[in-house]
Design a protein around this motif. Sequence first.
Motif, PDB file in Angstrom:
ATOM      1  N   GLU A   1       0.833  -1.206   0.000  1.00 55.03           N
ATOM      2  CA  GLU A   1       0.000   0.000   0.000  1.00 55.03           C
ATOM      3  C   GLU A   1       0.865   1.252   0.000  1.00 55.03           C
ATOM      4  N   PHE A   2       1.910   1.248  -0.802  1.00 56.83           N
ATOM      5  CA  PHE A   2       2.865   2.361  -0.754  1.00 56.83           C
ATOM      6  C   PHE A   2       2.178   3.702  -1.016  1.00 56.83           C
ATOM      7  N   ALA A   3       1.439   3.808  -2.093  1.00 51.16           N
ATOM      8  CA  ALA A   3       0.792   5.073  -2.440  1.00 51.16           C
ATOM      9  C   ALA A   3      -0.283   5.437  -1.411  1.00 51.16           C
ATOM     10  N   TYR A   4      -1.043   4.448  -0.999  1.00 50.09           N
ATOM     11  CA  TYR A   4      -2.132   4.686  -0.045  1.00 50.09           C
ATOM     12  C   TYR A   4      -1.592   5.191   1.292  1.00 50.09           C
ATOM     13  N   GLN A   5      -0.550   4.546   1.802  1.00 48.95           N
ATOM     14  CA  GLN A   5       0.019   4.971   3.084  1.00 48.95           C
ATOM     15  C   GLN A   5       0.849   6.252   2.940  1.00 48.95           C
ATOM     16  N   THR A   6       1.344   6.531   1.748  1.00 48.59           N
ATOM     17  CA  THR A   6       1.996   7.814   1.527  1.00 48.59           C
ATOM     18  C   THR A   6       0.990   8.949   1.647  1.00 48.59           C
ATOM     19  N   ALA A   7      -0.195   8.745   1.103  1.00 52.91           N
ATOM     20  CA  ALA A   7      -1.267   9.728   1.285  1.00 52.91           C
ATOM     21  C   ALA A   7      -1.619   9.872   2.755  1.00 52.91           C
ATOM     22  N   ASN A   8      -1.626   8.765   3.469  1.00 55.37           N
ATOM     23  CA  ASN A   8      -1.861   8.805   4.914  1.00 55.37           C
ATOM     24  C   ASN A   8      -0.773   9.618   5.615  1.00 55.37           C
ATOM     25  N   ALA A   9       0.475   9.450   5.183  1.00 57.16           N
ATOM     26  CA  ALA A   9       1.579  10.197   5.772  1.00 57.16           C
ATOM     27  C   ALA A   9       1.442  11.696   5.509  1.00 57.16           C
ATOM     28  N   VAL A  10       0.990  12.067   4.325  1.00 56.20           N
ATOM     29  CA  VAL A  10       0.781  13.484   4.006  1.00 56.20           C
ATOM     30  C   VAL A  10      -0.286  14.076   4.913  1.00 56.20           C
ATOM     31  N   ILE A  11      -1.385  13.351   5.085  1.00 56.45           N
ATOM     32  CA  ILE A  11      -2.449  13.836   5.971  1.00 56.45           C
ATOM     33  C   ILE A  11      -1.941  13.939   7.404  1.00 56.45           C
ATOM     34  N   PHE A  12      -1.172  12.951   7.834  1.00 55.58           N
ATOM     35  CA  PHE A  12      -0.641  12.961   9.203  1.00 55.58           C
ATOM     36  C   PHE A  12       0.296  14.146   9.416  1.00 55.58           C
ATOM     37  N   PHE A  13       1.098  14.455   8.405  1.00 60.89           N
ATOM     38  CA  PHE A  13       1.978  15.624   8.489  1.00 60.89           C
ATOM     39  C   PHE A  13       1.166  16.909   8.654  1.00 60.89           C
TER      40      PHE A  13
END
Length: 310
Positions: free
Chosen positions: A277-289
Amino acid sequence: MATVTADGTRRAERVRPAAPDARRRSKLAPRAYYWFVWPAVIAFAGFHTVPVLIGVFFSFTNYAGYGAWDFVGIANYVNIFRDDRVLQAYGFSFLFAIVATVFTNAISLAIAMGLNAKIRARNFWRGVYFVPYILAVLVVGYVFQFLFSNSLPRILSGIPLFRDNILANPDWAWTAVVVLAVWQACAFSIIIYLAGLQTIPADIYEAASIDGATPARQFRSITFPLISAFFTINVVLSLKGFLQVFDPIIALTNGGPGTSTESVTMLIFRGGFSGGEFAYQTANAVIFFIVITIVSLLQFRVLQRREADF
């Protein structure tokens, strides 16, 4: 340039131009500064800025970490708000961060006030309380894991909560993670509070004692208002750090039982690097930031207003 002689007359003096070497050095000085700055800028951009931008780019794709990929727009961001596991991870992270921040600052301030008092071997005890900060979290975590899973069930066998392994209890396992995180985080917070307490002149306390102020009144009216800036720093850093909790969970529970102690950072790591889920969790990381940035700015705004009120 003119000078006045002994007889009162003015005599013109010729101003000597700057030496060629001095002018050359003045031109080369800014260039030397750039040579010092550019390597750091390039390294920061190469290891931080560029990877962040690449991650943001892939957050708009369906990239699994390998193989082909296509653009999916904001689908990853929309799905995150519909994912119960992600929402549970955010809930756990905020609960953990708030509880750990409160305990860390309360305990650290109390210990710092004790270490700031006139006690024997004061410098020795200050060094002792700083030791947890320099220890590896994973190593200490495995020690705590042994204590929670083996020692406490034997020592506190009469207490139902500790009779069994608390790390296997989905309702209370998070408290063990809080204990470990607070134990280590207090070391750094104590140093910050000590620095603030040492800026308060002793004369203020002497005058307050003469006026009959009790220790509790001195703390409310003198100590806390004068270290409010240090309190702001500690609270902001503590909450930001605890929201990104990772190592203590890995050492104690590995996110279990089930997903009861799974934080946002652990979810991003698991899904992004081993869950396809690289892209999906990257989006999660952006939101978390974005979430952490907003929370930190709100903290600064609210706490600095309190500083002004003091």
